[in-house]
Design a protein around this motif. Structure first.
Motif, PDB file in Angstrom:
ATOM      1  N   TYR A 408       1.111  -1.487   0.228  1.00 65.23           N
ATOM      2  CA  TYR A 408      -0.538  -0.138   0.115  1.00 65.23           C
ATOM      3  C   TYR A 408       0.494   1.622  -0.267  1.00 65.23           C
ATOM      4  O   TYR A 408       2.015   1.484   0.399  1.00 65.23           O
ATOM      5  CB  TYR A 408      -0.865   0.310   1.805  1.00 65.23           C
ATOM      6  N   GLY A 409       0.235   2.930  -0.523  1.00 68.65           N
ATOM      7  CA  GLY A 409       1.012   4.024  -0.310  1.00 68.65           C
ATOM      8  C   GLY A 409      -0.259   5.034  -0.197  1.00 68.65           C
ATOM      9  O   GLY A 409      -0.126   5.553  -1.190  1.00 68.65           O
ATOM     10  N   LEU A 410      -0.892   4.513   0.453  1.00 68.20           N
ATOM     11  CA  LEU A 410      -1.819   5.965   0.920  1.00 68.20           C
ATOM     12  C   LEU A 410      -0.841   6.519   1.641  1.00 68.20           C
ATOM     13  O   LEU A 410      -1.339   8.269   1.005  1.00 68.20           O
ATOM     14  CB  LEU A 410      -3.172   5.257   1.199  1.00 68.20           C
ATOM     15  N   ALA A 411      -0.620   6.720   2.990  1.00 66.35           N
ATOM     16  CA  ALA A 411      -0.480   7.856   3.523  1.00 66.35           C
ATOM     17  C   ALA A 411       0.762   7.488   4.406  1.00 66.35           C
ATOM     18  O   ALA A 411       1.407   6.388   4.497  1.00 66.35           O
ATOM     19  CB  ALA A 411      -1.339   8.350   4.613  1.00 66.35           C
ATOM     20  N   ALA A 412       1.676   8.501   4.476  1.00 67.83           N
ATOM     21  CA  ALA A 412       2.364   8.511   6.031  1.00 67.83           C
ATOM     22  C   ALA A 412       2.739   9.521   7.055  1.00 67.83           C
ATOM     23  O   ALA A 412       2.233  10.728   6.344  1.00 67.83           O
ATOM     24  CB  ALA A 412       3.772   8.171   5.184  1.00 67.83           C
ATOM     25  N   SER A 431       3.891   7.532  -0.668  1.00 67.01           N
ATOM     26  CA  SER A 431       2.709   7.254  -0.156  1.00 67.01           C
ATOM     27  C   SER A 431       2.315   8.984  -0.600  1.00 67.01           C
ATOM     28  O   SER A 431       2.899   9.890  -1.161  1.00 67.01           O
ATOM     29  CB  SER A 431       2.949   7.608   1.559  1.00 67.01           C
ATOM     30  N   GLY A 432       1.177   8.460  -1.237  1.00 69.35           N
ATOM     31  CA  GLY A 432       0.119   9.681  -2.158  1.00 69.35           C
ATOM     32  C   GLY A 432       0.077  10.287  -1.204  1.00 69.35           C
ATOM     33  O   GLY A 432       0.220  12.420  -1.582  1.00 69.35           O
ATOM     34  N   THR A 433       0.013  10.998  -0.090  1.00 72.88           N
ATOM     35  CA  THR A 433       0.206  12.063   1.104  1.00 72.88           C
ATOM     36  C   THR A 433       0.866  11.832   2.511  1.00 72.88           C
ATOM     37  O   THR A 433       0.891  10.512   2.592  1.00 72.88           O
ATOM     38  CB  THR A 433      -1.476  11.991   1.656  1.00 72.88           C
ATOM     39  N   VAL A 434       1.747  12.714   3.421  1.00 71.55           N
ATOM     40  CA  VAL A 434       3.046  12.618   3.852  1.00 71.55           C
ATOM     41  C   VAL A 434       3.004  13.957   4.705  1.00 71.55           C
ATOM     42  O   VAL A 434       2.426  15.023   4.113  1.00 71.55           O
ATOM     43  CB  VAL A 434       4.230  12.331   2.857  1.00 71.55           C
ATOM     44  N   TYR A 435       2.406  13.243   5.604  1.00 74.54           N
ATOM     45  CA  TYR A 435       2.209  14.120   6.671  1.00 74.54           C
ATOM     46  C   TYR A 435       3.780  14.746   7.708  1.00 74.54           C
ATOM     47  O   TYR A 435       4.361  13.684   8.075  1.00 74.54           O
ATOM     48  CB  TYR A 435       1.208  14.354   8.264  1.00 74.54           C
ATOM     49  N   ILE A 436       3.940  15.720   8.383  1.00 76.60           N
ATOM     50  CA  ILE A 436       4.895  15.922   9.155  1.00 76.60           C
ATOM     51  C   ILE A 436       4.948  16.671  10.368  1.00 76.60           C
ATOM     52  O   ILE A 436       4.185  17.988   9.969  1.00 76.60           O
ATOM     53  CB  ILE A 436       6.629  16.852   7.906  1.00 76.60           C
ATOM     54  N   ASN A 437       5.014  16.075  11.407  1.00 76.78           N
ATOM     55  CA  ASN A 437       4.856  16.536  12.844  1.00 76.78           C
ATOM     56  C   ASN A 437       3.107  16.471  12.824  1.00 76.78           C
ATOM     57  O   ASN A 437       2.899  17.757  13.264  1.00 76.78           O
ATOM     58  CB  ASN A 437       5.612  17.961  13.320  1.00 76.78           C
ATOM     59  N   HIS A 438       1.541  16.475  12.176  1.00 72.69           N
ATOM     60  CA  HIS A 438       0.749  16.585  12.449  1.00 72.69           C
ATOM     61  C   HIS A 438       0.154  15.115  11.507  1.00 72.69           C
ATOM     62  O   HIS A 438       0.976  14.182  10.973  1.00 72.69           O
ATOM     63  CB  HIS A 438       0.090  17.602  11.916  1.00 72.69           C
ATOM     64  N   TYR A 439      -1.073  14.892  11.716  1.00 73.06           N
ATOM     65  CA  TYR A 439      -1.690  14.193  11.195  1.00 73.06           C
ATOM     66  C   TYR A 439      -3.346  13.957  10.746  1.00 73.06           C
ATOM     67  O   TYR A 439      -3.636  14.745  11.630  1.00 73.06           O
ATOM     68  CB  TYR A 439      -1.214  12.579  11.656  1.00 73.06           C
ATOM     69  N   ARG A 440      -3.499  13.522   9.689  1.00 73.98           N
ATOM     70  CA  ARG A 440      -4.743  13.360   9.800  1.00 73.98           C
ATOM     71  C   ARG A 440      -5.822  14.793   8.874  1.00 73.98           C
ATOM     72  O   ARG A 440      -6.528  14.507   8.841  1.00 73.98           O
ATOM     73  CB  ARG A 440      -6.209  13.006  10.100  1.00 73.98           C
TER      74      ARG A 440
END
Length: 486
Positions: A408-412, A431-440
């Motif tokens: 899979y590769g949706l988020a990280a 991943s299609g979306t990468v969050y840095i120091n937060h999420y969702r």
């Protein structure tokens, strides 16, 4: 007990056919019935939507007119969103605080795409042919079939419906048979907001009986689907018979990569929200915790300290912190995966099947596994529940390899105070979306979609309406055409 019937051509249809019970996940008791539609119902709904697309009130609207309709719907949702809260909770068991948070802003998605519709215009095209100009006209597909999941039916519907309507299509929605009530209540509000007959139709029932018939219908021109990777394969195969384009937002097994230079409190909050909000029933759930070995014990200790006392209860009670899973088949699946992980040798630090014993309904509490090897099912397969798996790393390269070791590769998520390192790792993650120091986070201006088996195509973002439009190139000659056979 209410019976929900199909919404077609601007009204709820009379229904004498079979029904499917909807069960309240908090009690295990039936609370409503939904129509079990079939291929004949699919044919009627698609043909009605096709007529609305080609003639009548919807067909006559300009982009400005469609924007006005979306704004009118946004007005109704802004004033009356609370009418939608209880039906969704009764269907899927999500906590009322989460549903209220989603629905209080539901109007903003439709307002956003109303503004985007007003920007639609022909596109000038550059060509090198003397005496000829060409212009790209943006054309809607026609009938769009939108298939939505049970975890967040109305939020995910907004991501599909708002841009599809803004582009000028008509839409037939097939919500999950596990959670259809809020979508039908929404259709009622859309009608009251002034949407003309056929612009939005809703059919309920099983995927193999009505969903497949909708996708395979010869008048269906575009399909957008959110659900499991198995469901996505079926949809893509069915759509391919008529060469119908699809957008697929599928499963995930998202990594949370925590470096030893992180802000520990911020990271703990992010990991908790990433996996235990919505009881892990979200495609972007951060279910793989990849933590630098030097801080693993401290991080795990904090997570256990925070997760153990979370309070399960009635999802309609604002004080509830852990709501039930959405349905009984899913409860069985998640329970089986937890038990298999134990058999495989993973160390269960917190067992959510034990912490909720004695509760009526489909409850599983936060669950954390350590000593998880990368060949275990619990590491590789999507659980879609409140189950966190822990692995450690020593180097940055090892962290990236672990994060990318997935189908899979949706988020990280990345947790680090070193901005240069976080940016480097973000570039390397598949991943299609990468969050840095937060999420969702989610916003209409930012695309959502995955790599690998997490699907293809994107929802939202600057090209969201374009996904529901085709370009027609119109060429115009400004000089006489020479004789081709002098």
């Amino acid at each position: 007990m209410r019976t929900y019937t199909p919404f077609v051509s601007g009204e709820f249809q009379q229904w004498t056919g079979e029904t499917i019970p909807s069960v309240n996940p908090a009690t295990g008791q039936e609370w409503s019935l939904i129509a079990r539609c079939n291929a004949a119902d699919a044919d009627a709904a698609i043909r009605d939507a096709d007529r609305a697309f080609r003639q009548g009130q919807w067909a006559a609207l300009s982009a400005e007119g469609r924007a006005d309709k979306l704004d009118a719907l946004a007005d109704v949702l802004e004033e009356r969103w609370e009418e939608l809260v209880e039906p969704e909770i009764m269907d899927n068991g999500k906590r009322i605080t989460e549903v209220r948070g989603q629905f209080s802003g539901l109007h903003s998605w439709y307002r956003h795409f109303a503004a985007e519709a007003r920007k639609l215009a022909p596109v000038s095209q550059n060509n090198s042919i003397p005496g000829v100009t060409s212009v790209g006209h943006l054309m809607p597909y026609g009938v769009v079939v939108a298939i939505t999941p049970w975890n967040s039916p109305l939020m995910i519907l907004a991501w599909k419906l708002a841009p599809a309507l803004a582009a000028g299509n008509t839409v037939v929605v097939k919500p999950s048979e596990m959670a259809s009530a809020s979508t039908l209540e929404f259709a009622r509000l859309a009608h009251e907001a002034g949407f003309p007959p056929g612009a939005l139709n809703v059919l309920t029932g099983f995927g193999h009986e009505v969903g497949e018939a909708l996708v395979r219908h010869p008048l269906t021109r575009k399909v957008t689907f959110t659900g499991s990777d198995m469901g996505g394969r079926k949809v893509a195969n069915a759509a391919s018979d008529n060469v119908v384009p699809t957008t697929l937002e599928l499963g995930g097994k998202s990594p949370q990569v925590v470096f030893d230079d992180c802000d520990l409190d911020v990271s703990v909050n992010g990991v908790l929200s990433g996996i235990f909000l919505s009881n892990g029933q979200t495609c972007v759930a951060g279910s793989r915790l990849i933590v630098q070995a030097s801080i693993k014990d401290k991080l795990i200790s904090r997570l256990l300290e925070r997760a153990r006392p979370l309070k399960p209860g009635d999802p309609l009670d604002p004080s509830t912190q852990i709501a039930p899973l959405a349905n009984e088949p899913h409860l069985r699946k998640v329970t089986a995966m937890i038990e298999q992980a134990k058999l495989d040798g993973a160390r269960c630090l917190l067992d959510g099947t034990e912490t909720v014993k004695g509760l009526t309904g489909y409850y599983i509490g936060p669950t954390i596994f350590d000593q998880v090897s990368q060949d275990m099912e619990i590491w590789r397969e999507e659980v879609f529940g409140p189950v966190l798996c822990v692995a450690t790393f020593e180097s940055e390269d090892e962290a990236i390899a672990l994060a990318n070791d997935s189908d899979y590769g949706l988020a990280a998520g990345i947790w680090s105070t070193d901005t240069a390192k976080a940016a480097r790792v973000a570039d390397a993650l598949c991943s299609g979306t990468v969050y840095i120091n937060h999420y969702r986070s989610v916003d209409p201006g930012s695309p959502i979609g995955g790599f690998k088996q997490s699907g293809y195509g994107r929802e939202l973002g600057p090209d969201a309406i374009s996904d529901f439009l085709q370009v027609k190139s119109v060429w115009t000659g400004s000089s006489p055409v020479p004789d081709p056979f002098p």
